[in-house]
Design an enzyme around this catalytic site. Structure first.
Site, mmCIF file in Angstrom:
data_model
loop_
_atom_site.group_PDB
_atom_site.id
_atom_site.type_symbol
_atom_site.label_atom_id
_atom_site.label_comp_id
_atom_site.label_asym_id
_atom_site.label_seq_id
_atom_site.Cartn_x
_atom_site.Cartn_y
_atom_site.Cartn_z
ATOM 1 C CG HIS A 254 -2.014 -1.027 1.115
ATOM 2 N ND1 HIS A 254 -3.101 -1.060 1.964
ATOM 3 C CD2 HIS A 254 -2.184 -2.066 0.250
ATOM 4 C CE1 HIS A 254 -3.892 -2.067 1.640
ATOM 5 N NE2 HIS A 254 -3.352 -2.697 0.605
ATOM 6 C CD GLU A 256 -2.313 4.079 2.980
ATOM 7 O OE1 GLU A 256 -3.517 4.171 3.259
ATOM 8 O OE2 GLU A 256 -1.864 3.335 2.075
ATOM 9 C CB CYS A 281 -6.769 -0.753 4.733
ATOM 10 S SG CYS A 281 -5.031 -1.265 4.837
ATOM 11 C CB CYS A 284 -2.278 1.281 6.116
ATOM 12 S SG CYS A 284 -1.677 0.507 4.604
#
Length: 323
Positions: A254, A256, A281, A284
């Site tokens: 991801h 992040e 999410c 993360c």
């Protein structure tokens, strides 16, 4: 502030200039016409304003505005600005280019009302031809202006009240349109980072900031030395698997996560803010809390469940949806 107005014939450019002059104290200015140039809607502005000033060239106009940058000006007749000169306008921190357009039939109806019973009244075909020439003429067409416009207004109504409501919503007079605030600035950087994403499911970009300085950026996609997701590197994403299903088989990191990995905990330090164009999410969010980030700002919602929201809300100073 200087707002330049361009757009198609009978789109409502003059009414927009009137609005800015009467409601927000803009002074109407223009560049003097030449025989081989297009006036782009500035033909009739002298008939409704006493404050209009004209300048013989783009340079003289810009020199004047530069000396009076704190005042408000609106310019009709942007069609007189050639492509090279337009770049000079766009580089000035006080300039905003607005394009105004409307459907052809709506503009034709406006033209008919304006022309009345005049002997110079055109047929629909000749009106369309004039509109095309005004927009696409190789020497003085305004298509290059519309293409570079910062703000675009679609004026589909003949109601001045509705037009004014739309202009109120645009807040053209807001200085932040010239120089974005910090949240808008970092969110734009996050959106730019997202364009580097190779994930087949969703493009996401992230920027990690402390003290209004960028620490790191990230975007989602497969790890280094693996085949990119958009080239078949992640079977889950390429099979169109439903959101939230088969996450353990997904090879994409991801945005992040990439930003946090790039920065490392030591560089993140205290008081850092994470900007992401999509809500983090749960996975993360755990990592965001662990490295000590104090604020998360995002622009688009995601299927973040209640546990993720609870985690972020209880461990960070703030979580903000930026619109």
């Amino acid at each position: 502030m200087l707002i330049g107005i361009c757009g198609s014939l009978c789109a409502g450019k003059t009414e927009v200039a009137k609005y800015l002059e009467t409601k927000h104290n803009f002074t109407v200015i223009r560049i003097e016409e030449t025989n081989n140039s297009n006036s782009d809607g500035g033909r009739n502005c002298a008939s409704w304003t006493d404050g209009e000033k004209s300048y013989p060239s783009c340079k003289s106009l810009l020199d004047y505005i530069t000396r009076h940058w704190s005042k408000r000006f609106v310019i009709l007749g942007m069609g007189l600005v050639e492509p090279k000169a337009l770049e000079t306008f766009l580089r000035r921190p006080f300039f905003l280019l607005l394009s105004v357009d409307a459907p052809t039939l709506v503009r034709w109806q406006r033209y008919q009302k304006r022309a009345g019973s005049s002997s110079l009244k055109q047929t629909f075909e000749s009106f369309v031809q004039e509109c095309d020439t005004d927009m696409y003429h190789p020497d003085h067409g305004i298509a290059h202006l519309v293409q570079k416009s910062t703000v675009r207004l679609l004026n589909t109504t003949d109601s001045l009240e509705r037009l004014h409501q739309n202009l109120d919503a645009l807040k053209l007079e807001d200085e932040s349109r010239l120089r974005p605030g910090w949240d808008a600035y970092f969110m734009q950087l996050a959106s730019l980072a997202a364009r580097r994403s190779n994930c087949m499911k969703r493009r996401v970009g992230c920027v990690l900031v402390r003290g209004k300085r960028v620490i790191s950026t990230g975007y989602n996609g497969t790890p280094r030395n693996l085949v990119n997701c958009n080239e078949g590197g992640c079977k889950r994403c390429n099979n169109g698997t439903e959101g939230g299903v088969g996450l353990m088989t997904c090879l994409c990191i991801h945005a992040e996560e990439n930003a946090l990995l790039e920065a490392g905990r030591e560089r993140v330090g205290d008081g850092a803010t994470l900007y992401c164009d999509t809500c983090p999410c749960l996975t993360c969010s755990i990592k965001i809390v662990q490295v000590g980030i104090t604020e998360v700002v995002y622009s688009h919602g995601y299927s973040m469940d209640a546990e993720s929201l609870k985690l972020v809300g209880s461990n960070l100073q703030s979580s903000t949806l930026y619109v």
